[in-house]
Design an enzyme around this catalytic site. Structure first.
Site, PDB file in Angstrom:
ATOM      1  N   THR A 139       0.783  -1.187  -0.116  1.00 21.39           N
ATOM      2  CA  THR A 139      -0.121   0.114   0.051  1.00 21.39           C
ATOM      3  C   THR A 139       1.124   1.202  -0.176  1.00 21.39           C
ATOM      4  O   THR A 139       1.857   1.366   0.557  1.00 21.39           O
ATOM      5  CB  THR A 139      -0.838  -0.156   1.274  1.00 21.39           C
ATOM      6  OG1 THR A 139      -1.525   1.409   1.432  1.00 21.39           O
ATOM      7  CG2 THR A 139      -0.245  -0.287   2.575  1.00 21.39           C
ATOM      8  N   ASP A 140       0.226   2.225  -0.562  1.00 24.96           N
ATOM      9  CA  ASP A 140       1.070   3.399  -0.459  1.00 24.96           C
ATOM     10  C   ASP A 140       0.965   4.333   1.157  1.00 24.96           C
ATOM     11  O   ASP A 140       1.757   5.267   1.462  1.00 24.96           O
ATOM     12  CB  ASP A 140       0.487   4.632  -1.312  1.00 24.96           C
ATOM     13  CG  ASP A 140      -1.408   4.930  -0.839  1.00 24.96           C
ATOM     14  OD1 ASP A 140      -1.900   4.310  -0.268  1.00 24.96           O
ATOM     15  OD2 ASP A 140      -1.805   5.727  -1.829  1.00 24.96           O
ATOM     16  N   GLU A 141       0.285   3.515   2.023  1.00 18.97           N
ATOM     17  CA  GLU A 141       0.092   4.114   3.472  1.00 18.97           C
ATOM     18  C   GLU A 141       1.647   4.041   3.943  1.00 18.97           C
ATOM     19  O   GLU A 141       1.746   4.474   5.045  1.00 18.97           O
ATOM     20  CB  GLU A 141      -0.973   3.244   4.037  1.00 18.97           C
ATOM     21  CG  GLU A 141      -2.354   3.746   3.486  1.00 18.97           C
ATOM     22  CD  GLU A 141      -3.462   3.319   4.270  1.00 18.97           C
ATOM     23  OE1 GLU A 141      -3.285   3.077   5.458  1.00 18.97           O
ATOM     24  OE2 GLU A 141      -4.588   3.287   3.944  1.00 18.97           O
ATOM     25  N   TYR A 164      -1.908  -0.619  10.866  1.00 19.83           N
ATOM     26  CA  TYR A 164      -2.084  -1.389   9.532  1.00 19.83           C
ATOM     27  C   TYR A 164      -0.981  -1.081   8.831  1.00 19.83           C
ATOM     28  O   TYR A 164      -0.243  -1.962   8.245  1.00 19.83           O
ATOM     29  CB  TYR A 164      -3.289  -0.893   8.832  1.00 19.83           C
ATOM     30  CG  TYR A 164      -3.529  -1.163   7.632  1.00 19.83           C
ATOM     31  CD1 TYR A 164      -3.406  -2.570   6.956  1.00 19.83           C
ATOM     32  CD2 TYR A 164      -3.180   0.105   6.515  1.00 19.83           C
ATOM     33  CE1 TYR A 164      -3.353  -2.697   5.459  1.00 19.83           C
ATOM     34  CE2 TYR A 164      -3.216  -0.370   5.041  1.00 19.83           C
ATOM     35  CZ  TYR A 164      -3.355  -1.761   4.606  1.00 19.83           C
ATOM     36  OH  TYR A 164      -3.326  -1.980   3.428  1.00 19.83           O
ATOM     37  N   LYS A 168       2.085  -3.424   7.478  1.00 19.36           N
ATOM     38  CA  LYS A 168       2.482  -3.604   5.930  1.00 19.36           C
ATOM     39  C   LYS A 168       3.918  -3.275   5.434  1.00 19.36           C
ATOM     40  O   LYS A 168       4.656  -3.651   4.668  1.00 19.36           O
ATOM     41  CB  LYS A 168       1.337  -2.840   5.008  1.00 19.36           C
ATOM     42  CG  LYS A 168       0.109  -3.311   4.963  1.00 19.36           C
ATOM     43  CD  LYS A 168      -0.021  -4.687   4.398  1.00 19.36           C
ATOM     44  CE  LYS A 168       0.126  -4.779   2.850  1.00 19.36           C
ATOM     45  NZ  LYS A 168      -0.465  -5.936   2.346  1.00 19.36           N
TER      46      LYS A 168
HETATM   47  P1  NAD Z   1      -9.733  -7.597   1.829  1.00 18.46           P
HETATM   48  O1  NAD Z   1      -9.947  -7.555   3.450  1.00 18.46           O
HETATM   49  O2  NAD Z   1     -10.710  -7.317   1.097  1.00 18.46           O
HETATM   50  O3  NAD Z   1      -9.427  -9.244   1.613  1.00 18.46           O
HETATM   51  C1  NAD Z   1      -8.161  -9.744   2.549  1.00 18.46           C
HETATM   52  C2  NAD Z   1      -8.393 -11.226   2.287  1.00 18.46           C
HETATM   53  O4  NAD Z   1      -7.369 -11.998   3.023  1.00 18.46           O
HETATM   54  C3  NAD Z   1      -9.820 -11.882   2.678  1.00 18.46           C
HETATM   55  O5  NAD Z   1     -10.526 -12.671   1.794  1.00 18.46           O
HETATM   56  C4  NAD Z   1      -9.295 -12.541   4.040  1.00 18.46           C
HETATM   57  O6  NAD Z   1     -10.068 -13.902   4.231  1.00 18.46           O
HETATM   58  C5  NAD Z   1      -7.942 -13.016   3.557  1.00 18.46           C
HETATM   59  N1  NAD Z   1      -7.137 -13.513   4.834  1.00 18.46           N
HETATM   60  C6  NAD Z   1      -7.018 -12.512   5.874  1.00 18.46           C
HETATM   61  N2  NAD Z   1      -5.970 -13.080   6.739  1.00 18.46           N
HETATM   62  C7  NAD Z   1      -5.498 -14.241   6.189  1.00 18.46           C
HETATM   63  C8  NAD Z   1      -4.842 -15.184   6.824  1.00 18.46           C
HETATM   64  N3  NAD Z   1      -4.087 -15.201   7.866  1.00 18.46           N
HETATM   65  N4  NAD Z   1      -4.696 -16.080   5.724  1.00 18.46           N
HETATM   66  C9  NAD Z   1      -5.021 -16.521   4.639  1.00 18.46           C
HETATM   67  N5  NAD Z   1      -5.976 -15.728   4.092  1.00 18.46           N
HETATM   68  C10 NAD Z   1      -6.504 -14.432   4.896  1.00 18.46           C
HETATM   69  O7  NAD Z   1      -8.392  -6.965   1.499  1.00 18.46           O
HETATM   70  P2  NAD Z   1      -8.123  -5.962  -0.040  1.00 18.46           P
HETATM   71  O8  NAD Z   1      -8.785  -4.625   0.119  1.00 18.46           O
HETATM   72  O9  NAD Z   1      -8.734  -7.004  -0.946  1.00 18.46           O
HETATM   73  O10 NAD Z   1      -6.662  -5.951   0.102  1.00 18.46           O
HETATM   74  C11 NAD Z   1      -5.725  -6.792  -0.485  1.00 18.46           C
HETATM   75  C12 NAD Z   1      -4.242  -6.411  -0.249  1.00 18.46           C
HETATM   76  O11 NAD Z   1      -4.117  -5.261  -1.062  1.00 18.46           O
HETATM   77  C13 NAD Z   1      -3.922  -6.101   1.192  1.00 18.46           C
HETATM   78  O12 NAD Z   1      -2.753  -6.818   1.347  1.00 18.46           O
HETATM   79  C14 NAD Z   1      -3.875  -4.743   1.214  1.00 18.46           C
HETATM   80  O13 NAD Z   1      -2.881  -4.407   2.148  1.00 18.46           O
HETATM   81  C15 NAD Z   1      -3.453  -4.180  -0.220  1.00 18.46           C
HETATM   82  N6  NAD Z   1      -4.071  -3.051  -0.614  1.00 18.46           N
HETATM   83  C16 NAD Z   1      -5.393  -2.612  -0.549  1.00 18.46           C
HETATM   84  C17 NAD Z   1      -5.939  -1.505  -0.933  1.00 18.46           C
HETATM   85  C18 NAD Z   1      -7.324  -1.196  -0.831  1.00 18.46           C
HETATM   86  O14 NAD Z   1      -7.594   0.027  -1.184  1.00 18.46           O
HETATM   87  N7  NAD Z   1      -8.115  -1.948  -0.484  1.00 18.46           N
HETATM   88  C19 NAD Z   1      -4.939  -0.649  -1.451  1.00 18.46           C
HETATM   89  C20 NAD Z   1      -3.533  -0.849  -1.522  1.00 18.46           C
HETATM   90  C21 NAD Z   1      -3.036  -2.175  -1.114  1.00 18.46           C
HETATM   91  O1  TDX Z   2     -16.900   5.775   7.255  1.00 10.02           O
HETATM   92  C1  TDX Z   2     -15.857   6.507   6.838  1.00 10.02           C
HETATM   93  N1  TDX Z   2     -15.807   7.805   6.901  1.00 10.02           N
HETATM   94  C2  TDX Z   2     -14.467   8.499   6.599  1.00 10.02           C
HETATM   95  O2  TDX Z   2     -14.549   9.571   6.501  1.00 10.02           O
HETATM   96  C3  TDX Z   2     -14.807   5.677   6.491  1.00 10.02           C
HETATM   97  C4  TDX Z   2     -14.857   4.218   6.630  1.00 10.02           C
HETATM   98  C5  TDX Z   2     -13.645   6.395   5.921  1.00 10.02           C
HETATM   99  N2  TDX Z   2     -13.393   7.706   6.134  1.00 10.02           N
HETATM  100  C6  TDX Z   2     -12.405   8.257   5.539  1.00 10.02           C
HETATM  101  C7  TDX Z   2     -10.846   7.863   6.215  1.00 10.02           C
HETATM  102  C8  TDX Z   2     -10.238   7.922   5.026  1.00 10.02           C
HETATM  103  O3  TDX Z   2      -9.725   8.988   4.862  1.00 10.02           O
HETATM  104  O4  TDX Z   2     -12.248   7.907   4.032  1.00 10.02           O
HETATM  105  C9  TDX Z   2     -10.875   7.821   3.604  1.00 10.02           C
HETATM  106  C10 TDX Z   2     -10.982   6.206   3.064  1.00 10.02           C
HETATM  107  O5  TDX Z   2     -11.236   5.429   4.358  1.00 10.02           O
HETATM  108  P1  TDX Z   2     -11.216   3.759   4.071  1.00 10.02           P
HETATM  109  O6  TDX Z   2     -12.119   3.221   3.035  1.00 10.02           O
HETATM  110  O7  TDX Z   2     -11.186   3.253   5.310  1.00 10.02           O
HETATM  111  O8  TDX Z   2      -9.615   3.510   3.521  1.00 10.02           O
HETATM  112  P2  TDX Z   2      -8.074   3.980   3.783  1.00 10.02           P
HETATM  113  O9  TDX Z   2      -7.925   4.180   5.320  1.00 10.02           O
HETATM  114  O10 TDX Z   2      -7.612   5.198   3.215  1.00 10.02           O
HETATM  115  O11 TDX Z   2      -7.190   2.658   3.489  1.00 10.02           O
HETATM  116  C11 TDX Z   2      -7.314   1.923   2.294  1.00 10.02           C
HETATM  117  O12 TDX Z   2      -6.538   2.384   1.240  1.00 10.02           O
HETATM  118  C12 TDX Z   2      -5.363   1.742   1.466  1.00 10.02           C
HETATM  119  C13 TDX Z   2      -7.659   0.401   2.484  1.00 10.02           C
HETATM  120  O13 TDX Z   2      -8.434   0.182   3.573  1.00 10.02           O
HETATM  121  C14 TDX Z   2      -6.216   0.012   2.733  1.00 10.02           C
HETATM  122  O14 TDX Z   2      -6.107  -1.249   2.795  1.00 10.02           O
HETATM  123  C15 TDX Z   2      -5.292   0.469   1.588  1.00 10.02           C
HETATM  124  O15 TDX Z   2      -3.968   0.034   1.894  1.00 10.02           O
END
Ligand code: NAD
Ligand code: TDX
Length: 360
Positions: A139-141, A164, A168
């Site tokens: 992630t960019d975080e 989190y 990562k």
């Molecule tokens: P998600 O929470 O939707 O899915 C996570 C999946 O991992 C689920 O299916 C869960 O069952 C599985 N999992 C969790 N713990 C596990 C374990 N111990 N063993 C096996 N499986 C397990 O997450 P996502 O949003 O799809 O994110 C996927 C990846 O991308 C993550 O590594 C996250 O850090 C990264 N990422 C997400 C975002 C975003 O915006 N969602 C952005 C950048 C990077």
């Molecule tokens: O109810 C809400 N109200 C609100 O203002 C929620 C759920 C979020 N927010 C804000 C927090 C953040 O500034 O919105 C923005 C986005 O929040 P999230 O959807 O929780 O995402 P974020 O915390 O930015 O992280 C996401 O992007 C990077 C993913 O969850 C991560 O897994 C990924 O690495």
């Protein structure tokens, strides 16, 4: 630039949001002829229903789901040997920042120890092979928070600020350490906020869409001025495909949408889009907006430079925010059965507690 063949792929976390979209993307490509084993523990965030169509079409041999924890090295070794795995695409993680603040332990366990266990399995099975690849999805975080200008570059120093992002960042360091120390062939991508179908409704965009439909408040944290860079999930899948095929081992690419939005503006925009689909007046949804207690340590701004992946691999985001948001809203409206199936009792209790805490 040589193109790597992808034969037997282990996708971890493939029952989650991005992993399920990635698997669907791969099978939609005519030039992908390999097999995929999806290794997922099926936590609250993982749902086999997100891949029902794939299991049906490819269940005969090119796709299988194995319910295994990535912390279980022996289980991972068994699957790698059984499937002759040559590529690992590692998505499995605890992914929600708010949850990491309320309970960081699972984040350390899955994101750090789980990544370590997978690396150990890869090292044990692959030994010195150089025709294999471990791709780590991050992630960019990890880069921390930006002021009003500038972008995260691949060289930006790590400065994670939530449990989190710290977990990562730690996993990224482990992956690079295995490359330098054991010559494991690895690549990494650090991506910005994804949105699209099958996203668990704790994240901003699906949470807001569903709250609008249910007439619940739209909880904007703090003053709503925080900025995120949004990328449509299929564009993320295509970036990973490009990296798997062409990137040099040891390389890292930032991936983003070049699409920055203040949270408040985004939610207001979303009110208009949902209203267009339901026929309601946008004001009806906008009147549900509430500023609620801020997320502790809430990062101010994320913005990613994609210059390296554009220049070296020729990837660019394709889906405009307008198209992506519109199709995401349409998808949730027509998949309420999926929504109901992921909102289990456990999730419902968690979200109610979270609302109470924030006063939303
Ligand atoms: P998600 O929470 O939707 O899915 C996570 C999946 O991992 C689920 O299916 C869960 O069952 C599985 N999992 C969790 N713990 C596990 C374990 N111990 N063993 C096996 N499986 C397990 O997450 P996502 O949003 O799809 O994110 C996927 C990846 O991308 C993550 O590594 C996250 O850090 C990264 N990422 C997400 C975002 C975003 O915006 N969602 C952005 C950048 C990077
Ligand atoms: O109810 C809400 N109200 C609100 O203002 C929620 C759920 C979020 N927010 C804000 C927090 C953040 O500034 O919105 C923005 C986005 O929040 P999230 O959807 O929780 O995402 P974020 O915390 O930015 O992280 C996401 O992007 C990077 C993913 O969850 C991560 O897994 C990924 O690495």
């Amino acid at each position: 630039m040589s193109v790597r063949a992808l034969r037997n792929i282990m996708v971890t976390g493939g029952a989650g949001f991005i992993g399920s979209n990635f698997i669907r993307y791969l099978f939609s490509r005519p030039d992908f002829e390999g097999r995929i084993v999806n290794v997922d523990k099926l936590t609250y965030a993982g749902n086999p229903r997100s891949l029902e169509d794939i299991a049906g079409d490819y269940g005969g041999g090119r796709y299988a789901l194995e319910r295994v924890d990535i912390c279980d090295t022996a289980g991972i070794v068994r699957i790698m040997e059984g499937w002759g795995i040559d590529t690992i695409v590692h998505f499995a993680a605890e992914s929600h920042v708010d949850r990491s603040i309320l309970g960081p332990r699972e984040f350390v366990s899955t994101n750090i120890v789980g990544t370590f266990s997978l690396l150990e399995a890869a090292r044990a099975v692959w030994k010195d092979r150089d025709d294999v690849l471990f791709h780590h999805v991050s992630t960019d975080e990890v880069y921390g928070s930006l002021g009003s200008d500038g972008f995260f570059l691949e060289e930006t120093a790590y400065d994670p600020r939530s449990p989190y992002s710290a977990s990562k960042a730690s996993s990224d360091h482990l992956v690079r350490a295995y490359h330098h120390t054991y010559a494991l062939a690895v690549t990494l991508s650090n991506c910005s906020n994804n949105y699209g179908p099958y996203q668990f409704p704790e994240k901003l965009i699906p949470l807001m869409i569903l709250n609008m439909l249910e007439g619940r408040t739209l909880p904007v944290y703090g003053n709503g001025e925080n900025i995120r860079d949004w990328l449509y999930v299929a564009d993320h899948a295509s970036a990973i495909w490009t990296i798997l095929r062409s990137a040099e081992p040891g390389s890292t690419y930032n991936v983003g949408g070049e699409n920055e939005w203040k949270n408040l503006r985004l939610v207001e925009e979303l009110c208009g889009i949902v209203a267009r689909h339901t026929g309601a007046a946008p004001e009806r949804y906008r009147s549900l907006l509430r500023f609620v207690a801020d997320r502790p340590g809430h990062d101010r701004r994320y913005a990613v430079s994609c210059a390296r992946i554009r220049k070296e691999l020729g990837w660019a985001p394709r889906v405009t925010f307008e198209e992506g948001l519109d199709s995401t809203v349409a998808w949730y409206l027509s998949h309420m059965d999926w929504v109901d199936s992921v909102r289990t009792g456990e999730y419902r209790r968690w979200i109610d507690l979270n609302y109470e805490r924030r006063g939303g």
